[in-house]
Design an enzyme around this catalytic site. Structure first.
Site: not given
Ligand code: NPQ
Ligand code: MG
Length: 374
Positions: A135, A161, A163, A188, A213, A238, A262, A290
């Protein structure tokens, strides 16, 4: 076995590179590690709440409070033969899934160790490798983003992935797609859009994304169903899915065609497996999300992703993607085919390193069956 002692460790680890989403930029990753002790064994669970209520309404302080005042007291001194014994005790607590998951997962690790089996096999998983992706956060420039995609693809990640947020979406995806026409790619939005932005997603529909996402509100399923009806690309929820019930409701109304599971967000491995089973029964693929976990949470994710219906690569990157020195060892490394190996040893298959834990620990709480001690 009888749970004799539970410890909370509030730790903070520096990230190798800041991680930016539509809700902010993080430089370190604080979290709570839960240790559950019985019969000379220690099970570990990771609570994935953040400092602030950005991704979810839970925070480290709310999780600490719920764990200390409501969850730990009902499992201390408890005779446990199965994680179901702990889940039953947590039934009265509404919400706070990340707090519940941290403790429940510690019990899963403990029980797996006691039985001498891996967490994956206790869960019923059959794989010895799980497919993973990476990601990539929002970057200051498109050039910087493309350089990161380059690097991760060179490292062997087979799925990327991105953002996205308003102003960092169609052009970014177009640029990545032009450079890597065949790369399995998904995006996402972390709830940064509304239904009025449907034209953005209709444009994204042309890039053969694996999925889009959580484009809309973090608790919505109704608008997502309306958006899904207008798109070829599968929507994946999510943030909106907090329990097996939420998953059923979302699938019932066609809010998504894929679910990101998750463990923290849904309240533990038991609920995570229930969502997996529900989706499997309806032919809906799932994948493991994650939360920038340490090797403790990463090992739990790897174990979960061994279940058969984890049909898409997880956001379970190699340890080095996030941390220079993790709290537990051994590190997970990226193998051929964009996979991580599933540990075969008892429980999680990782060992928390005491010196690293002490160095990263900001606050510590110990509760024993005999009495209390801060
Ligand atoms: C998601 N994670 O899928 C998350 C969101 C996310 C790996 O993209 C600190 C702690 C920063 C948790 C940033 C990924 C974060 C976090 C993004 C979770 O939406
Ligand atoms: Mg997400």
């Amino acid at each position: 076995m009888k749970i004799e002692c539970i410890e909370l460790h509030y730790i903070d680890l520096p990230l190798v590179h800041p991680f930016e989403t539509s809700f902010g930029r993080e430089f370190t990753r604080p979290c709570i590690l839960v240790a559950v002790r019985a019969d000379g064994l220690t099970g570990w669970g990771e609570c994935t709440a953040e400092v602030g209520p950005w991704y979810s309404s839970e925070t480290i302080e709310t999780a600490w409070h719920i764990l200390r005042d409501f969850l730990i007291p009902v499992v201390l001194d408890l005779e446990v033969a199965s994680p179901a014994d702990v889940v039953a005790r947590f039934q009265r607590v509404r919400g706070h899934p990340m707090a519940r998951a941290g403790l429940e997962n510690g019990v899963w690790d403990l029980l797996a160790q006691a039985q001498g089996v891996s967490l994956a096999s206790l869960l019923g998983g059959r794989r010895d490798r799980v497919e993973v992706g990476v990601s990539i956060g929002i970057e200051p420039t498109l050039e910087a983003l493309l350089a990161w995609v380059d690097q991760y693809v060179a490292e062997g990640y087979g799925r990327v992935k991105l953002k996205i947020k308003p102003g960092w979406d169609v052009e970014v995806v177009r640029a990545v797609r032009e450079r890597w026409p065949d790369l399995p790619l998904q995006v996402d939005a972390n709830s940064a859009y509304t239904l009025a932005d449907a034209p953005v997603f209709q444009e994204l529909d042309q890039f053969d994304l694996l999925l889009i996402e959580q484009p809309l509100h973090y608790d919505d399923i109704v608008d997502h169903a309306k958006l899904q009806a207008q798109l070829r690309t599968p929507l994946c929820l999510d943030e909106s899915i907090h329990s097996p019930e939420h998953a059923r409701w979302a699938l019932d109304i066609g809010a998504c065609r894929v679910i990101n599971i998750k463990v923290g967000r849904v309240g533990g491995l038991t609920a995570a497996r229930q969502i997996h089973d529900l989706c499997a029964s309806q032919g809906v693929p799932v994948w493991c999300g994650g939360m920038l976990e340490t090797n403790v949470g990463r090992a739990a994710n790897v174990a979960l992703a061994t279940l058969a219906n984890f049909a898409l690569p997880g956001d379970i990157s190699a340890s080095a993607r996030y941390y220079r020195e993790d709290i537990a060892e051994p590190n997970f490394v990226l193998d051929d085919g964009s996979t991580l190996s599933v540990p075969s040893g008892p429980g999680l298959g990782v060992r928390v390193v005491p010196e690293r834990l002490a160095a990263a620990c900001l606050r510590h709480l110990v509760r024993s069956a005999g009495g209390a001690e801060e």
